[in-house]
Every structure is written in C-alpha cells, then in structure tokens.
Design an enzyme around this catalytic site. Sequence first.
Site, PDB file in Angstrom:
ATOM      1  N   SER A 186       0.902  -1.264   0.173  1.00 24.06           N
ATOM      2  CA  SER A 186       0.042   0.035  -0.068  1.00 24.06           C
ATOM      3  C   SER A 186       0.911   1.205  -0.009  1.00 24.06           C
ATOM      4  O   SER A 186       1.590   1.512  -1.023  1.00 24.06           O
ATOM      5  CB  SER A 186      -1.114  -0.001   0.980  1.00 24.06           C
ATOM      6  OG  SER A 186      -1.728   0.921   1.128  1.00 24.06           O
ATOM      7  N   ASP A 192      -6.828   2.407  -1.837  1.00 20.89           N
ATOM      8  CA  ASP A 192      -7.961   2.263  -1.193  1.00 20.89           C
ATOM      9  C   ASP A 192      -7.851   3.457  -0.313  1.00 20.89           C
ATOM     10  O   ASP A 192      -8.857   3.443   0.760  1.00 20.89           O
ATOM     11  CB  ASP A 192      -7.624   1.084  -0.269  1.00 20.89           C
ATOM     12  CG  ASP A 192      -6.311   0.895   0.585  1.00 20.89           C
ATOM     13  OD1 ASP A 192      -5.437   1.807   0.538  1.00 20.89           O
ATOM     14  OD2 ASP A 192      -6.004  -0.144   1.475  1.00 20.89           O
ATOM     15  N   GLU A 235     -11.023   7.140   8.074  1.00 21.69           N
ATOM     16  CA  GLU A 235      -9.719   7.545   8.943  1.00 21.69           C
ATOM     17  C   GLU A 235      -9.315   8.766   8.333  1.00 21.69           C
ATOM     18  O   GLU A 235      -9.431   8.976   7.053  1.00 21.69           O
ATOM     19  CB  GLU A 235      -8.480   6.536   8.759  1.00 21.69           C
ATOM     20  CG  GLU A 235      -8.939   5.322   9.424  1.00 21.69           C
ATOM     21  CD  GLU A 235      -7.658   4.180   9.327  1.00 21.69           C
ATOM     22  OE1 GLU A 235      -7.172   3.923  10.380  1.00 21.69           O
ATOM     23  OE2 GLU A 235      -7.243   4.162   8.133  1.00 21.69           O
ATOM     24  N   PRO A 291       2.498   2.986  18.258  1.00 19.42           N
ATOM     25  CA  PRO A 291       3.346   2.231  17.347  1.00 19.42           C
ATOM     26  C   PRO A 291       2.533   2.044  16.064  1.00 19.42           C
ATOM     27  O   PRO A 291       1.593   1.558  16.113  1.00 19.42           O
ATOM     28  CB  PRO A 291       3.789   0.871  18.147  1.00 19.42           C
ATOM     29  CG  PRO A 291       2.505   0.702  19.258  1.00 19.42           C
ATOM     30  CD  PRO A 291       1.835   2.192  19.363  1.00 19.42           C
ATOM     31  N   GLY A 303       1.417  -0.126  12.605  1.00 19.12           N
ATOM     32  CA  GLY A 303       1.310  -1.472  12.542  1.00 19.12           C
ATOM     33  C   GLY A 303       1.768  -1.824  11.254  1.00 19.12           C
ATOM     34  O   GLY A 303       1.401  -2.685  10.465  1.00 19.12           O
TER      35      GLY A 303
HETATM   36  C1  G16 Z   1      -3.247   0.846   6.448  1.00 15.58           C
HETATM   37  C2  G16 Z   1      -4.303   0.573   7.250  1.00 15.58           C
HETATM   38  C3  G16 Z   1      -5.065   1.837   7.608  1.00 15.58           C
HETATM   39  C4  G16 Z   1      -4.046   2.707   8.600  1.00 15.58           C
HETATM   40  C5  G16 Z   1      -2.930   2.690   7.926  1.00 15.58           C
HETATM   41  C6  G16 Z   1      -1.714   3.132   8.667  1.00 15.58           C
HETATM   42  O1  G16 Z   1      -3.510   1.543   5.476  1.00 15.58           O
HETATM   43  O2  G16 Z   1      -5.436  -0.165   6.339  1.00 15.58           O
HETATM   44  O3  G16 Z   1      -6.226   1.577   8.338  1.00 15.58           O
HETATM   45  O4  G16 Z   1      -4.554   3.754   8.861  1.00 15.58           O
HETATM   46  O5  G16 Z   1      -2.164   1.420   7.178  1.00 15.58           O
HETATM   47  O6  G16 Z   1      -1.425   2.311  10.005  1.00 15.58           O
HETATM   48  P1  G16 Z   1      -0.291   2.487  10.818  1.00 15.58           P
HETATM   49  O7  G16 Z   1      -0.582   3.733  11.355  1.00 15.58           O
HETATM   50  O8  G16 Z   1      -0.628   1.546  11.994  1.00 15.58           O
HETATM   51  O9  G16 Z   1       0.845   2.347   9.987  1.00 15.58           O
HETATM   52  P2  G16 Z   1      -2.690   1.222   4.046  1.00 15.58           P
HETATM   53  O10 G16 Z   1      -3.336   2.163   3.000  1.00 15.58           O
HETATM   54  O11 G16 Z   1      -1.300   1.242   4.013  1.00 15.58           O
HETATM   55  O12 G16 Z   1      -2.989  -0.350   3.784  1.00 15.58           O
END
Ligand code: G16
Length: 544
Positions: A64, A282, A372, A500, A502
């Site tokens: 992503s 997305d 978000e 943190p 993810g």
């Molecule tokens: C993913 C998740 C999102 C999240 C983003 C950042 O987005 O699908 O819901 O907001 O990661 O997550 P984090 O702050 O835990 O790194 P994507 O578009 O990268 O799949």
Amino acid sequence: MDFEAIKKSSALHPKPAGLTLQYGTAGFRTKAERLDHVMFRMGFLAVLRSRATASTIGVMVTASHNPEEDNGVKLIDPHGEMLHPSWEEYATQLANAEEQELQKVMTEICQKEEVNLHKDALVFIGRDTRPSSKKLSQSVIDGISVLGGQYHDYGLVTTPQLHYVVFCQNTQGQYGKATLEGYYQKLSKAFVELIKQANSPSSGDSQRHLKIDCANGIGALKLMEMQHYFPKEVQIHLYNDGTKEKLNHLCGADYVKVHQTSPGGLDMKPNERCCSLDGDADRIVYYYKDTADHFHLIDGDKIATLICIFLKELLVKVEQALKMAVVQTAYANGSSTRYLEETMKVPVHCVKTGVKHLHHKAQEFDVGVYFEANGHGTVLFSKAAEIKIRHLAKEEKDDERREAAKMLENMMDLINQTVGDAISDMLVIEAILALKGLTVQQWDAIYTDLPNRLLKVQVADRQVIGTTDAERRVVAPPGLQEKIDALVQKYKSSRAFVRPSGTEDIVRIYAEADKQENADALAHEVSLAVYHLAGGVGAPPQPV
Ligand code: G16
C-alpha cells in the site's frame, strides 16, 4: 494434509532464521526480500480459512502506502472484510514458525477451527504494481496448490477491487459480478444515475475536471480501464501513473496528508480540484491551492463530513428512522468531531487505527460512515436500511421522497461497502459536489481544521509503547503519558498522542493546537519524549 509434500515445497520458500513478523494494522509489511516464506504460508492460511468458512478468501499482495522496496499481504474474509482477528493470530504463528514447527502449527489451527480438510477451497489473488509483487503472488499460489486449494489470479488489481470480487463471489452475485468489468459497470451505472439527478451537473467548468495523482501505483491502470465508463461531464486527468517515477515517492495520499503539501509531478493551478490515491488505491485525499498559493488539504475527516451532510439530508427527506453515525480514530481533527457532533448532531465514535476496527464499529448502525483522517473509509448500510431504501425508491408515491430514496439507492451501489476504496470514494465525492453544486473551496469551508502535525520516530522496539482508550493515551513506557500531558498543557486547544505503527517500523506522533507553529512545536517535543523514554535510535528528532 500431505506433510511430506508441504515440507518439500516449504524448503523452496525458506524462512530467514530468527525473523519474526506480526500481522499488523493491515497484514504483514516489511522489505520485499523477507517475505517469500510469509506469502507461501499465507497461501496455506487462505486455504484453511476457505475450508473453515466454506467460502472464497482473498489474498492481496501489496504494501500500500509503504515505499516501493517494501511489500506485504492482506487477507480478505468472506464478506470482503479484513481477516478476522482470531485468524490474524494464526497468521502470525504460521509466519514465524520455524520449518520444523510448521506441521504442528498447521495441525493446531485445523483442530481449533475444526477445519474439514476434504472440503473444497477457493482463493482469489491480486497484486499491486511493485516489482516484487508478481513473484510474491506466485509464492502464494505455491502455498495454495500444495494444500490442494483452487485459486483464481486476478493479477493487477486495487486492494478494494479484490475485496469487492471476494464479496460478490460469496454472495452468489447478489452484490455484483465477481469480475473487474462487473465492478466498473456497477459503479459507473450508479454514478451516471446520480449525476443525472443533479439539476445542474456542474456550476462551472472547473467542476468537471479532476486532476488525480495516482501515486505511481495500480490506481492509474485501473482508472485508465474505467475511464471510458464515465459520463462525458467528468474529465479525469491522471498524473504519477507509474510510467516514470517510483511508487509513493514524493506523491500519493500518504505523502500529501503527512507533509500537507502537493505531490510532485502534478501541476496545480489555483482553485483546481485535485486528489491523490495511495499505492493500492484504498485511500484518497483531496486538495487545492488558493489564489495566494496556499495549499488546502481536504482529508478523510472532511470527506466523511461531506458524505454525512449529503446522506443526512436524504435521510430526513425519506423520513425513515434510520440511525446514522460516524466512526473516526484518534487522528481525526478536533474540528471535524466538533462539527459532526455539535452542528450536525451526528453521533461520533472513536476506535483504534485500522479500517478493520472502523468497519466493525460502523456495522452497528443503519448507516455507518467511517473514515480515517488519512482518507481510508467508506459507508456501510445495514440490510434493514437497504431493504427500506430500495422499497421506497420503487414504490413511494411522493415524488420528492422517491427521488431522495433513489439517490440513496444509487449511493449504496456506488460506494464499495466492503472496504475503503479510493476510486469509489472519488466517484461518491464527485457526485455529491455535482448534486449540491459545491466547489472544492465551499467544501473546504464547512469547518476549519485545527493546525496539526504528524511525525515519526524510530525506536529500538516499537512494541514498548502500550496504548489504551482507542490509542489516545499510553500506558507504557512509564512516565511517557505524564510527559505528554505536561507538554499539552503548554498550548491552547491542543492534543497529542503517540502509537506504534502497524505498517512501518516506527512510532507515530500526532499533535494539534491553535496555531501551526504550536502544533509543530508540540509534535516535536512529544517526539523527543518518545525518543528519550522509549529507546530512540539514531540522532534525536529535529524541530519541524
Ligand atoms: C493501513 C491501514 C489503515 C491505517 C494505515 C496506517 O493503510 O489499512 O487503516 O490507517 O495502514 O497504519 P499504521 O499507522 O498502523 O501504520 P494502507 O493504506 O497502508 O493499507
């Protein structure tokens, strides 16, 4: 299970010794070269999940918004949702099992979930445009095949398209056809119908044109395919289409949101409506620059607000007691929450980061709008709401009510209800702007964002940060929350939190305050606190 065959095949997809990964916010994410064994094993998991649920499961190879060198994998559950949390745990166990433990881990999953190994299994696979994605999706196929599962490889698709086809397949076509053409036809039909309902489809030439930064990713390819389904009134212009530059490099929704600036490769004239997709399409954010050359970001919060305003007006017109609510995360701008609650009188709920959490909460309402701030979101309609709306759109005698119900019906068909979808969201936004005759500036002026700043800090182990209260407060390491509380006291209308990530190996910091310099100073001070109390690596964070 033929463990001899599994062992043999697994030896071709060896796990780097000692490597441990976690199924995070949206699956596994790390450098592409560390992921071959994970992909192979996620092929296993998808087959087991398919057998356990007697449904088709999706596997999307993508990282992503992460840099091009990274990759990742997201598993998709039968209703097109993110993988169930209990299976995320299995995914982590499988990915981290040493070769000799694989058999034991797989047997345990099968026993716990009572997987019937004689059942058929079908897995849909998709991938983004990263150079590593093709090979990694082949590793998924190897994993599926060795367990005797069937697969259909959709090749290059956006993540939301894969979610969509998985849901279509599992609802025997009730949600639509499980093909890309089916997706294009369903969305464009609803869009054209909606646009037709606009009294004046656009209030000026600038409203018809939309410049799209495709992050040098899959969104460009899919928009090119879809373009000829669009009505002539809507002219899209694609930038960062992947032919010249690197994926997500100085462009894309994440870059624009985090840096609060326009992407490279897109020439923006004053008051032109522009948007950015992310690497797997997305997420979406809108923006424009004014005549004084100031950049204005319209993020997920404002997208949610626009959609809410539109839906609420229609719901009032159809006079149905349908409960609408908005779901946000801690990143939601304070002004958006206040506007939704106080001006619009719509209940707002805050959950942990990750669309899986927002989606789950939004399912509690007749109409659940979730976004978000980073532009990832959609709208969910309950079955009861859908039945009422479709009935009214057909049978209602009162013209105004019937027209409103028709608009709601088309909105339901246009929005991808399986997951946040940049293309579907973009069409929803374009339709609403046309129907309401709103310019991008008028949309932006609905409320004024509190100045804010997002930062990242590298620490030795980001898991030392423990959070609570939908990630708005930390419980570990000791002393960090007290320090944040003291820093927040220094600035007016301020708020800050840390969590943190993810998806990346970093800790994220968010701060907002009455003025940009205060938000910047607060974010920097909080990042220093994280650096000192949570084991920062490298040089201390510098002021913004
Ligand atoms: C993913 C998740 C999102 C999240 C983003 C950042 O987005 O699908 O819901 O907001 O990661 O997550 P984090 O702050 O835990 O790194 P994507 O578009 O990268 O799949």
